[in-house]
Scaffold this motif. Structure first.
Motif, PDB file in Angstrom:
ATOM      1  N   GLU A   7      -0.518  16.126  -0.459  1.00 14.76           N
ATOM      2  CA  GLU A   7      -1.757  15.921  -1.226  1.00 14.76           C
ATOM      3  C   GLU A   7      -2.945  15.725  -0.293  1.00 14.76           C
ATOM      4  N   ARG A   8      -2.749  14.959   0.784  1.00 17.19           N
ATOM      5  CA  ARG A   8      -3.823  14.737   1.759  1.00 17.19           C
ATOM      6  C   ARG A   8      -4.266  16.065   2.356  1.00 17.19           C
ATOM      7  N   VAL A   9      -3.318  16.890   2.766  1.00 13.82           N
ATOM      8  CA  VAL A   9      -3.620  18.187   3.363  1.00 13.82           C
ATOM      9  C   VAL A   9      -4.334  19.087   2.352  1.00 13.82           C
ATOM     10  N   ALA A  10      -3.865  19.096   1.115  1.00 14.63           N
ATOM     11  CA  ALA A  10      -4.469  19.932   0.076  1.00 14.63           C
ATOM     12  C   ALA A  10      -5.930  19.548  -0.183  1.00 14.63           C
ATOM     13  N   ASN A  11      -6.255  18.276   0.039  1.00 18.18           N
ATOM     14  CA  ASN A  11      -7.618  17.800  -0.175  1.00 18.18           C
ATOM     15  C   ASN A  11      -8.468  17.872   1.090  1.00 18.18           C
ATOM     16  N   GLU A  31      -5.408  -1.360  -6.686  1.00 22.91           N
ATOM     17  CA  GLU A  31      -5.133  -2.437  -7.631  1.00 22.91           C
ATOM     18  C   GLU A  31      -6.219  -3.494  -7.492  1.00 22.91           C
ATOM     19  N   ARG A  32      -6.118  -4.536  -8.269  1.00 22.67           N
ATOM     20  CA  ARG A  32      -7.181  -5.546  -8.308  1.00 22.67           C
ATOM     21  C   ARG A  32      -7.406  -6.217  -6.951  1.00 22.67           C
ATOM     22  N   HIS A  33      -6.333  -6.497  -6.214  1.00 25.51           N
ATOM     23  CA  HIS A  33      -6.452  -7.272  -4.980  1.00 25.51           C
ATOM     24  C   HIS A  33      -6.182  -6.484  -3.706  1.00 25.51           C
ATOM     25  N   MET A  34      -5.845  -5.200  -3.832  1.00 24.62           N
ATOM     26  CA  MET A  34      -5.511  -4.412  -2.644  1.00 24.62           C
ATOM     27  C   MET A  34      -5.559  -2.928  -2.968  1.00 24.62           C
ATOM     28  N   SER A  35      -5.629  -2.134  -1.911  1.00 25.53           N
ATOM     29  CA  SER A  35      -5.490  -0.686  -2.059  1.00 25.53           C
ATOM     30  C   SER A  35      -4.714  -0.168  -0.865  1.00 25.53           C
ATOM     31  N   VAL A  36      -4.124   1.026  -1.043  1.00 28.07           N
ATOM     32  CA  VAL A  36      -3.286   1.600   0.000  1.00 28.07           C
ATOM     33  C   VAL A  36      -3.641   3.076   0.162  1.00 28.07           C
ATOM     34  N   GLY A  37      -3.651   3.519   1.419  1.00 28.17           N
ATOM     35  CA  GLY A  37      -3.935   4.915   1.691  1.00 28.17           C
ATOM     36  C   GLY A  37      -3.129   5.415   2.867  1.00 28.17           C
ATOM     37  N   LEU A  38      -3.177   6.728   3.062  1.00 27.04           N
ATOM     38  CA  LEU A  38      -2.528   7.381   4.189  1.00 27.04           C
ATOM     39  C   LEU A  38      -3.616   7.964   5.079  1.00 27.04           C
ATOM     40  N   TYR A  39      -3.590   7.600   6.363  1.00 16.53           N
ATOM     41  CA  TYR A  39      -4.595   8.044   7.331  1.00 16.53           C
ATOM     42  C   TYR A  39      -3.906   8.932   8.353  1.00 16.53           C
ATOM     43  N   ALA A  40      -4.536  10.059   8.665  1.00 16.81           N
ATOM     44  CA  ALA A  40      -3.936  11.020   9.589  1.00 16.81           C
ATOM     45  C   ALA A  40      -4.920  11.394  10.683  1.00 16.81           C
ATOM     46  N   GLU A  89      -7.543  -5.341   6.845  1.00 17.23           N
ATOM     47  CA  GLU A  89      -6.630  -4.221   6.668  1.00 17.23           C
ATOM     48  C   GLU A  89      -5.405  -4.373   7.552  1.00 17.23           C
ATOM     49  N   VAL A  90      -4.329  -3.750   7.100  1.00 11.98           N
ATOM     50  CA  VAL A  90      -3.081  -3.704   7.853  1.00 11.98           C
ATOM     51  C   VAL A  90      -2.721  -2.237   8.024  1.00 11.98           C
ATOM     52  N   TYR A  91      -2.423  -1.859   9.268  1.00  5.27           N
ATOM     53  CA  TYR A  91      -1.944  -0.513   9.576  1.00  5.27           C
ATOM     54  C   TYR A  91      -0.446  -0.583   9.809  1.00  5.27           C
ATOM     55  N   PHE A  92       0.292   0.345   9.186  1.00  3.62           N
ATOM     56  CA  PHE A  92       1.715   0.520   9.461  1.00  3.62           C
ATOM     57  C   PHE A  92       1.881   1.953   9.942  1.00  3.62           C
ATOM     58  N   VAL A  93       2.275   2.115  11.201  1.00  7.91           N
ATOM     59  CA  VAL A  93       2.411   3.449  11.775  1.00  7.91           C
ATOM     60  C   VAL A  93       3.718   4.072  11.279  1.00  7.91           C
ATOM     61  N   VAL A  94       3.584   5.171  10.536  1.00  7.32           N
ATOM     62  CA  VAL A  94       4.721   5.886   9.966  1.00  7.32           C
ATOM     63  C   VAL A  94       5.302   6.850  10.993  1.00  7.32           C
ATOM     64  N   SER A  95       4.410   7.520  11.738  1.00  7.65           N
ATOM     65  CA  SER A  95       4.868   8.446  12.772  1.00  7.65           C
ATOM     66  C   SER A  95       3.743   8.676  13.774  1.00  7.65           C
ATOM     67  N   ARG A 125       0.336   9.329  11.739  1.00  7.14           N
ATOM     68  CA  ARG A 125       0.282   9.108  10.296  1.00  7.14           C
ATOM     69  C   ARG A 125       0.446   7.609  10.081  1.00  7.14           C
ATOM     70  N   VAL A 126      -0.546   7.023   9.402  1.00  6.49           N
ATOM     71  CA  VAL A 126      -0.612   5.571   9.282  1.00  6.49           C
ATOM     72  C   VAL A 126      -0.834   5.183   7.825  1.00  6.49           C
ATOM     73  N   MET A 127      -0.020   4.251   7.322  1.00  6.14           N
ATOM     74  CA  MET A 127      -0.242   3.671   6.015  1.00  6.14           C
ATOM     75  C   MET A 127      -1.246   2.537   6.211  1.00  6.14           C
ATOM     76  N   VAL A 128      -2.273   2.507   5.355  1.00  6.33           N
ATOM     77  CA  VAL A 128      -3.341   1.516   5.481  1.00  6.33           C
ATOM     78  C   VAL A 128      -3.392   0.690   4.203  1.00  6.33           C
ATOM     79  N   VAL A 129      -3.340  -0.640   4.348  1.00  4.60           N
ATOM     80  CA  VAL A 129      -3.464  -1.544   3.210  1.00  4.60           C
ATOM     81  C   VAL A 129      -4.762  -2.324   3.378  1.00  4.60           C
ATOM     82  N   PHE A 130      -5.647  -2.222   2.378  1.00  8.60           N
ATOM     83  CA  PHE A 130      -6.902  -2.970   2.368  1.00  8.60           C
ATOM     84  C   PHE A 130      -6.807  -4.116   1.363  1.00  8.60           C
ATOM     85  N   ALA A 131      -7.323  -5.274   1.731  1.00  7.19           N
ATOM     86  CA  ALA A 131      -7.418  -6.393   0.798  1.00  7.19           C
ATOM     87  C   ALA A 131      -8.749  -7.117   1.056  1.00  7.19           C
TER      88      ALA A 131
END
Length: 109
Positions: free
Chosen positions: A12-16, A26-35, A51-57, A95-101
């Motif tokens: 989906e990220r690539v297609a966009n 959501e009300r207290h947080m959001s999550v995205g994929l950063y490349a 924010e919290v970054y979780f490195v996927v690859s 590729r990083v999962m990003v959590v914002f609060a």
């Protein structure tokens, strides 16, 4: 329940044609994929949210404020709101999962 598959999010990220795909807000947080691809520079500016970054690859180095550390699959990095931060020396496509609060607004990446 809301469940997601990383391969579908990446498609989906690539297609966009974007480096960042916000996929959960959501009300207290959001999550995205950063490349960021190998050799690319990170254009982001400080955010108004924690924010919290979780490195996927991939492999890179991140600087948060005055501190620098290498990151790779499995790395988790906390970035306080308002602190300058950048990924750099990206040696493998990142590729990083990003959590914002609280949830991010528009234009964070």
């Amino acid at each position: 329940m809301k469940a997601f598959r990383l391969d579908a999010l990446e498609a989906e990220r690539v297609a966009n044609n974007g480096a960042y795909l916000s996929f959960l807000k959501e009300r207290h947080m959001s999550v995205g994929l950063y490349a960021l691809d190998k050799g690319q520079s990170d254009p982001q500016n400080p955010h108004a949210q924690d924010e919290v970054y979780f490195v996927v690859s991939g492999r890179a180095v991140i600087t948060v404020g005055q501190e620098t550390t290498p990151v790779a699959r499995g790395s988790v990095v906390f970035v306080p709101a308002g602190v300058p931060h950048k990924f750099h020396h990206i040696s493998e496509d990142l590729r990083v999962m990003v959590v914002f609060a609280p949830p991010e607004g528009s234009g964070n990446h």
